[in-house]
Design an enzyme around this catalytic site. Structure first.
Site, mmCIF file in Angstrom:
data_model
loop_
_atom_site.group_PDB
_atom_site.id
_atom_site.type_symbol
_atom_site.label_atom_id
_atom_site.label_comp_id
_atom_site.label_asym_id
_atom_site.label_seq_id
_atom_site.Cartn_x
_atom_site.Cartn_y
_atom_site.Cartn_z
ATOM 1 N N ASP A 1 -2.431 9.980 -11.509
ATOM 2 C CA ASP A 1 -3.791 10.072 -10.981
ATOM 3 C C ASP A 1 -4.654 9.177 -11.861
ATOM 4 O O ASP A 1 -4.896 9.485 -13.035
ATOM 5 C CB ASP A 1 -4.277 11.531 -11.030
ATOM 6 C CG ASP A 1 -5.712 11.670 -10.519
ATOM 7 O OD1 ASP A 1 -6.399 10.638 -10.341
ATOM 8 O OD2 ASP A 1 -6.141 12.817 -10.309
ATOM 9 N N TYR B 1 -20.484 3.157 -1.425
ATOM 10 C CA TYR B 1 -19.255 2.372 -1.669
ATOM 11 C C TYR B 1 -19.641 1.001 -2.236
ATOM 12 O O TYR B 1 -19.060 0.551 -3.224
ATOM 13 C CB TYR B 1 -18.486 2.222 -0.351
ATOM 14 C CG TYR B 1 -17.246 1.342 -0.421
ATOM 15 C CD1 TYR B 1 -16.054 1.822 -0.945
ATOM 16 C CD2 TYR B 1 -17.264 0.030 0.053
ATOM 17 C CE1 TYR B 1 -14.919 1.031 -0.994
ATOM 18 C CE2 TYR B 1 -16.129 -0.769 0.015
ATOM 19 C CZ TYR B 1 -14.955 -0.267 -0.503
ATOM 20 O OH TYR B 1 -13.829 -1.056 -0.559
HETATM 21 N N1 LIG Z 1 -8.807 -2.572 3.355
HETATM 22 C C1 LIG Z 1 -10.000 -3.144 3.254
HETATM 23 O O1 LIG Z 1 -10.579 -3.557 4.264
HETATM 24 C C2 LIG Z 1 -10.636 -3.330 1.883
HETATM 25 C C3 LIG Z 1 -11.747 -4.167 1.802
HETATM 26 C C4 LIG Z 1 -12.363 -4.360 0.570
HETATM 27 C C5 LIG Z 1 -11.866 -3.737 -0.568
HETATM 28 N N2 LIG Z 1 -10.786 -2.911 -0.457
HETATM 29 C C6 LIG Z 1 -10.312 -2.279 -1.688
HETATM 30 O O2 LIG Z 1 -8.951 -2.573 -1.871
HETATM 31 C C7 LIG Z 1 -8.328 -1.534 -2.626
HETATM 32 C C8 LIG Z 1 -7.066 -1.106 -1.911
HETATM 33 O O3 LIG Z 1 -7.435 -0.634 -0.644
HETATM 34 P P1 LIG Z 1 -6.451 -0.564 0.619
HETATM 35 O O4 LIG Z 1 -7.196 -1.057 1.777
HETATM 36 O O5 LIG Z 1 -5.121 -1.132 0.284
HETATM 37 O O6 LIG Z 1 -6.425 1.026 0.792
HETATM 38 P P2 LIG Z 1 -5.283 2.121 0.656
HETATM 39 O O7 LIG Z 1 -5.921 3.419 0.891
HETATM 40 O O8 LIG Z 1 -4.140 1.714 1.510
HETATM 41 O O9 LIG Z 1 -4.872 1.946 -0.891
HETATM 42 C C9 LIG Z 1 -5.553 2.585 -1.938
HETATM 43 C C10 LIG Z 1 -4.524 3.180 -2.858
HETATM 44 O O10 LIG Z 1 -5.193 3.886 -3.902
HETATM 45 C C11 LIG Z 1 -4.446 5.087 -4.114
HETATM 46 N N3 LIG Z 1 -5.268 6.109 -4.775
HETATM 47 C C12 LIG Z 1 -6.321 6.789 -4.267
HETATM 48 N N4 LIG Z 1 -6.768 7.663 -5.168
HETATM 49 C C13 LIG Z 1 -5.987 7.540 -6.278
HETATM 50 C C14 LIG Z 1 -5.952 8.156 -7.551
HETATM 51 N N5 LIG Z 1 -6.828 9.110 -7.899
HETATM 52 N N6 LIG Z 1 -5.022 7.765 -8.430
HETATM 53 C C15 LIG Z 1 -4.112 6.813 -8.118
HETATM 54 N N7 LIG Z 1 -4.091 6.182 -6.934
HETATM 55 C C16 LIG Z 1 -5.009 6.550 -6.020
HETATM 56 C C17 LIG Z 1 -4.045 5.526 -2.719
HETATM 57 O O11 LIG Z 1 -3.006 6.478 -2.739
HETATM 58 C C18 LIG Z 1 -3.632 4.195 -2.106
HETATM 59 O O12 LIG Z 1 -2.271 3.890 -2.317
HETATM 60 C C19 LIG Z 1 -9.379 -0.436 -2.778
HETATM 61 O O13 LIG Z 1 -9.985 -0.532 -4.037
HETATM 62 C C20 LIG Z 1 -10.381 -0.770 -1.692
HETATM 63 O O14 LIG Z 1 -11.661 -0.292 -1.981
HETATM 64 C C21 LIG Z 1 -10.152 -2.700 0.732
#
Ligand SMILES: NC(=O)c1ccc[n+]([C@@H]2O[C@H](COP(=O)([O-])OP(=O)(O)OC[C@H]3O[C@@H](n4cnc5c(N)ncnc54)[C@H](O)[C@@H]3O)[C@@H](O)[C@H]2O)c1
Length: 263
Positions: A56, A148
């Site tokens: 975590d 966010y």
């Molecule tokens: N997908 C998009 O459109 C987008 C756009 C801009 C930024 N982001 C950023 O990219 C990053 C990855 O996002 P994604 O789209 O792959 O989403 P996702 O939800 O698929 O991945 C996020 C990961 O973080 C993990 N996570 C959440 N809480 C946690 C914790 N307490 N400890 C450890 N792991 C934890 C989740 O289990 C998941 O595997 C994030 O920081 C998100 O804000 C995503």
């Protein structure tokens, strides 16, 4: 020869989406990868130089124990990828205090703890590359997700400060700033996964490239920032968003009457 041969990389948030795509690119480029996440990986990866640990990233003790374990096993950490994040698509007025505290405790605290655990080691070695996933919501105002956006701006500020403070010690600190990327996170902002095809015009109406991005398109940029190819690059904020944060689209784009871009 891989672009990350001999590099030891630690990834927070590596179980799915952008994190998993980056783990796969890191491995393909020859890195030894210590991935972590609060959940098991969405895909089984069969590499001897890969481990996945349940951590975590908001828990101080779990993070420091994990980093210590990596250092004990591998002897060093060359690359840190702070990628943990959750989204909150609510107006400020509708956001509860608990939701506000929760998203900061996740998006900002995780990167703080991961970086704080690894940085002293990088300072000792006088080397290291730290990459943090912010968002294009970390460089521009987006109307639908103000809190966010605040967390993602906070990450940019923290990482720029670190870039300046530690550049003379051989440590590089950069952010990647994705736009809409096709991951579980993006799809979970929709009413149902099937909504994705129907809602694509809405999702990309303000994206000049007129399409969502793929997780691997972010991962490729992270590999570049992790590798020695970017060795004089530090303190940058790198949008990966089909030009969305470069400027506004003409108003008639919002009629949603346009052709989707090539994916
Ligand atoms: N997908 C998009 O459109 C987008 C756009 C801009 C930024 N982001 C950023 O990219 C990053 C990855 O996002 P994604 O789209 O792959 O989403 P996702 O939800 O698929 O991945 C996020 C990961 O973080 C993990 N996570 C959440 N809480 C946690 C914790 N307490 N400890 C450890 N792991 C934890 C989740 O289990 C998941 O595997 C994030 O920081 C998100 O804000 C995503």
């Amino acid at each position: 020869m891989g672009r990350l041969d001999d590099k030891v990389a630690v990834v927070f948030g590596g179980a799915r989406g952008i994190g998993l795509a980056t783990v796969k690119e890191f491995l393909a480029e020859g890195a030894t990868v210590f991935a972590s996440d609060i959940r098991e990986p969405a895909e089984k990866l069969d590499y001897v130089n890969y481990t996945h640990t349940i951590v975590d990233a908001t828990d101080e003790l779990q993070v420091s124990q994990f980093v210590l374990e990596v250092l004990t096993k591998a002897g060093r950490i060359d690359v840190l990828f702070n990628n943990v994040g959750i989204h909150l698509g609510k107006s400020l007025a509708d956001t509860t205090l608990d939701e506000f505290d929760h998203i900061f405790a996740l998006n900002v605290r995780a990167a703080f703890l991961g970086t704080r655990a690894v940085l002293p080691h990088m300072i000792d070695r006088k080397a290291g590359s730290i990459i943090t996933t912010s968002s294009n919501g970390g460089v521009m105002g987006r109307p639908g997700d103000p809190v966010y956006n605040a967390t993602k701006h906070a990450l940019v500020g923290m990482m720029k400060s670190l870039a300046v403070a530690h550049a003379h010690q051989g440590i590089r600190v950069n952010t990647v700033n994705p736009g809409a990327i096709d991951t579980d996170m993006l799809r979970s902002t929709l009413a149902s996964p099937e909504d994705f095809e129907a809602k694509q015009h809405q999702l990309v109406a303000s994206t000049p490239a007129a399409r969502v991005g793929e997780a691997w398109e972010v991962a490729k940029a992270v590999v570049f920032l992790a590798s020695d190819e970017s060795r004089f690059i530090s303190g940058i904020v790198l949008p990966i968003d089909g030009a969305k944060s470069a400027g506004a689209m003409p108003g008639n784009r919002y009629s949603l009457d346009f052709e989707l871009g090539v994916r």
